[in-house]
Design a protein around this motif. Sequence first.
Motif, PDB file in Angstrom:
ATOM      1  N   GLU A 153      -4.308  -7.853   6.504  1.00  0.00           N
ATOM      2  CA  GLU A 153      -3.336  -8.876   6.154  1.00  0.00           C
ATOM      3  C   GLU A 153      -2.635  -8.587   4.827  1.00  0.00           C
ATOM      4  N   ARG A 154      -3.208  -7.706   4.021  1.00  0.00           N
ATOM      5  CA  ARG A 154      -2.624  -7.403   2.714  1.00  0.00           C
ATOM      6  C   ARG A 154      -1.983  -6.017   2.695  1.00  0.00           C
ATOM      7  N   HIS A 155      -1.477  -5.590   3.818  1.00  0.00           N
ATOM      8  CA  HIS A 155      -0.971  -4.227   3.965  1.00  0.00           C
ATOM      9  C   HIS A 155       0.033  -3.850   2.877  1.00  0.00           C
ATOM     10  N   ALA A 156       1.071  -4.660   2.692  1.00  0.00           N
ATOM     11  CA  ALA A 156       2.117  -4.306   1.728  1.00  0.00           C
ATOM     12  C   ALA A 156       1.571  -4.252   0.307  1.00  0.00           C
ATOM     13  N   ILE A 157       0.674  -5.171  -0.021  1.00  0.00           N
ATOM     14  CA  ILE A 157       0.087  -5.213  -1.362  1.00  0.00           C
ATOM     15  C   ILE A 157      -0.815  -4.004  -1.583  1.00  0.00           C
ATOM     16  N   ASP A 158      -1.688  -3.727  -0.611  1.00  0.00           N
ATOM     17  CA  ASP A 158      -2.644  -2.627  -0.737  1.00  0.00           C
ATOM     18  C   ASP A 158      -1.946  -1.282  -0.843  1.00  0.00           C
ATOM     19  N   MET A 159      -0.963  -1.062   0.012  1.00  0.00           N
ATOM     20  CA  MET A 159      -0.319   0.245   0.054  1.00  0.00           C
ATOM     21  C   MET A 159       0.420   0.541  -1.247  1.00  0.00           C
ATOM     22  N   TYR A 160       1.144  -0.441  -1.745  1.00  0.00           N
ATOM     23  CA  TYR A 160       1.900  -0.202  -2.975  1.00  0.00           C
ATOM     24  C   TYR A 160       0.965   0.029  -4.159  1.00  0.00           C
ATOM     25  N   SER A 161      -0.079  -0.793  -4.264  1.00  0.00           N
ATOM     26  CA  SER A 161      -0.988  -0.649  -5.401  1.00  0.00           C
ATOM     27  C   SER A 161      -1.735   0.682  -5.352  1.00  0.00           C
ATOM     28  N   VAL A 162      -2.035   1.168  -4.146  1.00  0.00           N
ATOM     29  CA  VAL A 162      -2.728   2.446  -4.020  1.00  0.00           C
ATOM     30  C   VAL A 162      -1.868   3.586  -4.544  1.00  0.00           C
ATOM     31  N   TYR A 163      -0.633   3.684  -4.066  1.00  0.00           N
ATOM     32  CA  TYR A 163       0.114   4.874  -4.475  1.00  0.00           C
ATOM     33  C   TYR A 163       0.771   4.727  -5.844  1.00  0.00           C
ATOM     34  N   GLN A 164       1.028   3.510  -6.284  1.00  0.00           N
ATOM     35  CA  GLN A 164       1.459   3.348  -7.666  1.00  0.00           C
ATOM     36  C   GLN A 164       0.330   3.760  -8.611  1.00  0.00           C
TER      37      GLN A 164
END
Length: 298
Positions: A56-67
Amino acid sequence: MAPIAAHTITAWNKRISEGRAGKSPKGLIAVAFDQRNHGSRQVDKLANEAWRQGNERHAIDMYSVYQGTAMDTSLLINHLESYTFPTHTHRITTHLVLGISLGAHAAWHCLLQDPRISAAAIIVGCPDYTALMSQRAMKSKRKTWTSSKPAGSHFVGSADFPPALVEAVKASDPAGLLMRYNLAAQRAIAGAEGGLDAAEHVRLRPLFEKHLRGKKILAMSGGADKLVPYECGQPFYSFLKKAVGPGGWFTGQGVVFEDLVYEGVGHAVDPRMADRSMAWVGEVLTGELEGGVNEAKI
């Protein structure tokens, strides 16, 4: 990434042995490491999945990972020379990044956010996180996308793309940072026949000076990529080409942008992409690249 790193070193050493690396050729070190929450660093498997896989937190997780991975790259640059040359016999003078997919997203951040990084090879990555997540929300039929009229009009700022994420994207995502944070405006700016007005030039010039001046970019995309479609990054690419290409308002500032689309290739590293990447590293190190734009469909 280890095989690509090794092949890149081999290609550069071959270039040196053939006398094609200049009179005083540089040495080349390739460092490959796991992204945050990947490989040996994984702490939460679900955080690497998309909405369709139950995250459910796909957009949040993905951005925080690669940032975060981009930040890790800067940290490595801070300390790498201490480990490689503790007696200060040599200096690391040039920094390049190469990334694939999630690593390519991170490479965009590295290039724009760390002034020490002068060049980036982007393989099946996207410079516009809002566009990419909007496309995924539409395809996944997220309620935050379908519940508004017109569809998607309330997605940005919703629980799927929260206000804090919006602010993070504005500060560090290439499109979020350099284009006005509105998808309709981004497309209008990118496609405007008359180009940007004077006020937009005033707003953008210091940002381009700080984040893009002298940078060299190789972007390679799969024409049939459904996971990271070329179309999501195309408005930003058009915007960038108009700025740094012939007659552009930011031409002559040493920016090199090579935009290659490989027809029929999906979300994968085509061998031609790998070959071009290795050749491009050599061209960067020998100073062969000149400012401007090169684009092709292959």
